[in-house]
Design an enzyme around this catalytic site. Structure first.
Site, PDB file in Angstrom:
ATOM      1  N   SER A  32      -4.678   1.573   5.633  1.00 15.94           N
ATOM      2  CA  SER A  32      -3.763   1.870   4.524  1.00 15.94           C
ATOM      3  C   SER A  32      -4.119   3.213   3.898  1.00 15.94           C
ATOM      4  CB  SER A  32      -3.786   0.718   3.515  1.00 15.94           C
ATOM      5  OG  SER A  32      -2.781   0.862   2.548  1.00 15.94           O
ATOM      6  N   LEU A  33      -4.644   3.219   2.682  1.00 11.57           N
ATOM      7  CA  LEU A  33      -5.126   4.456   2.069  1.00 11.57           C
ATOM      8  C   LEU A  33      -6.007   5.246   3.029  1.00 11.57           C
ATOM      9  CD1 LEU A  33      -6.380   6.333  -0.187  1.00 11.57           C
ATOM     10  CD2 LEU A  33      -7.979   4.468  -0.583  1.00 11.57           C
ATOM     11  N   ARG A  59       0.563   8.490  -4.804  1.00  7.16           N
ATOM     12  CA  ARG A  59       0.827   7.231  -4.112  1.00  7.16           C
ATOM     13  C   ARG A  59       0.407   6.052  -4.989  1.00  7.16           C
ATOM     14  NH1 ARG A  59      -2.291   3.956  -0.335  1.00  7.16           N
ATOM     15  NH2 ARG A  59      -1.061   3.196   1.434  1.00  7.16           N
ATOM     16  N   HIS A  67       2.608  -3.065   0.786  1.00  8.83           N
ATOM     17  CA  HIS A  67       3.068  -3.201   2.174  1.00  8.83           C
ATOM     18  C   HIS A  67       4.128  -4.303   2.311  1.00  8.83           C
ATOM     19  CE1 HIS A  67       0.190  -0.239   3.386  1.00  8.83           C
ATOM     20  NE2 HIS A  67      -0.749  -0.897   2.757  1.00  8.83           N
ATOM     21  N   GLN A 117       4.793   3.639   5.676  1.00  9.41           N
ATOM     22  CA  GLN A 117       3.596   2.812   5.559  1.00  9.41           C
ATOM     23  C   GLN A 117       3.621   1.850   4.373  1.00  9.41           C
ATOM     24  OE1 GLN A 117      -0.024   3.831   3.726  1.00  9.41           O
ATOM     25  NE2 GLN A 117      -1.112   4.070   5.664  1.00  9.41           N
TER      26      GLN A 117
END
Length: 308
Positions: free
Chosen positions: A93-94, A118, A202, A251
């Site tokens: 992810s990140l 983000r 997500h 994403q």
């Protein structure tokens, strides 16, 4: 011949004190924090070293903090001539952003700005609707999918992080999550319990954040990475700037295909994995997913000095 990949942790790996010993002992690590502080007007070195924990855990703080702490490890290793070469990089992810900075696709300044925004956009999306995430243990992916599908009359709920065998996080509206956890247990899950997160990462509920982030990505310079980076949304290499931008834009609303990513790397001949940054979650998952994997983690001065 075995190939090595660098792995970079995601949100949740943060802890008060992370990278503090590297900042104190490594000019290269300190420079990473100084560049980030200038880019964000935020003293991440102080926050990482001293907290408070509740501030460090905030989505808009933890994301740049973990990215910078991870890259401080990279630069401290490089400074000492101990950074093992890698033929690929991946991040959870990140951590995908960290991987892209480490691979030269994003500048450090752009990387920290992007993940700060983000985090802000994700928090705003969380504030729009009560939502969250839950962990489901001991249930295969098909049955997790079924548990979510059976619960959607109560609201949005989807598989979010496909981490490893029998380890999946689901994401959605609170009532739907509760129903899905109950359904997962009925289908044979060993455990299903809520996570302490701000909202439904997500999942489709992150679309407002994704829309804003895509605008940021469109304004950001992205280069071809020195080594290929595995995309969370495709579990395949991305190498061209346009496909990197498109993958990052998807994403936030897509499932993180971490288990698939690790199996892809194994199929490409990767059996050596070095986790760079706080925590050891990805090292543990690599050991479970990739047969015969050799894993190591560097998260501070002691593990850096121990690395062979």
């Amino acid at each position: 011949m075995s190939k090595r990949a660098w792995l970079f942790p995601g949100q949740g790996a943060q802890s008060v004190g992370m990278a503090a010993d590297l900042v104190a002992s490594s000019p290269a690590a300190r420079r990473v924090f100084d560049v980030a502080a200038s880019a964000l007007s935020l003293d991440l070195a102080k926050l990482c070293a001293e907290g408070p924990e509740e501030t460090l855990a905030r989505t808009d703080v933890s994301q740049p903090a973990i990215l910078v702490a991870s890259l401080a490890v990279v630069e401290a290793l490089r400074e000492r001539g101990k950074l093992p070469e890698a033929a690929a990089a991946a991040g959870l992810s990140l951590g995908e952003y960290t991987a892209l900075v480490a691979a030269g696709a994003l500048s450090l300044e752009d990387g920290v700005r992007l993940v700060r925004r983000r985090g802000e956009y994700m928090q705003r999306a969380c504030d729009l609707k009560p939502s969250g995430m839950a962990t489901v243990l001991g249930l295969d992916r098909a049955k997790v999918e079924q548990a979510c599908a059976d619960s959607r009359t109560a609201g949005v709920v989807v598989p979010a992080n496909l981490l490893g065998p029998g380890q999946v996080a689901i994401s959605g509206e609170l009532q739907a999550l509760e129903v899905a956890c109950g359904r997962a247990k009925a289908l044979g899950a060993k455990r299903a319990f809520p996570l302490k997160v701000a909202g439904a990462f997500h999942s489709p509920l992150m679309e407002p954040a994704a829309e804003r982030l895509r605008a940021e990505l469109d304004r950001t310079s992205i280069a071809r990475p020195r080594v290929p980076v595995v995309s969370n949304v495709t579990a395949r290499f991305v190498t061209e700037p346009a496909e990197i931008r498109e993958a990052l834009g998807r994403q936030l609303t897509s499932s993180v295909l971490w288990e698939d990513s690790m199996r892809f790397l194994a199929g490409e001949g990767f059996t050596s994995f070095l986790e760079l940054g706080p925590g050891r979650v990805l090292s543990g998952l690599a050991s479970k997913i990739v047969p015969g994997a050799t894993v190591a983690n560097v998260d501070g001065l002691a593990t850096l000095e121990a690395l062979r």
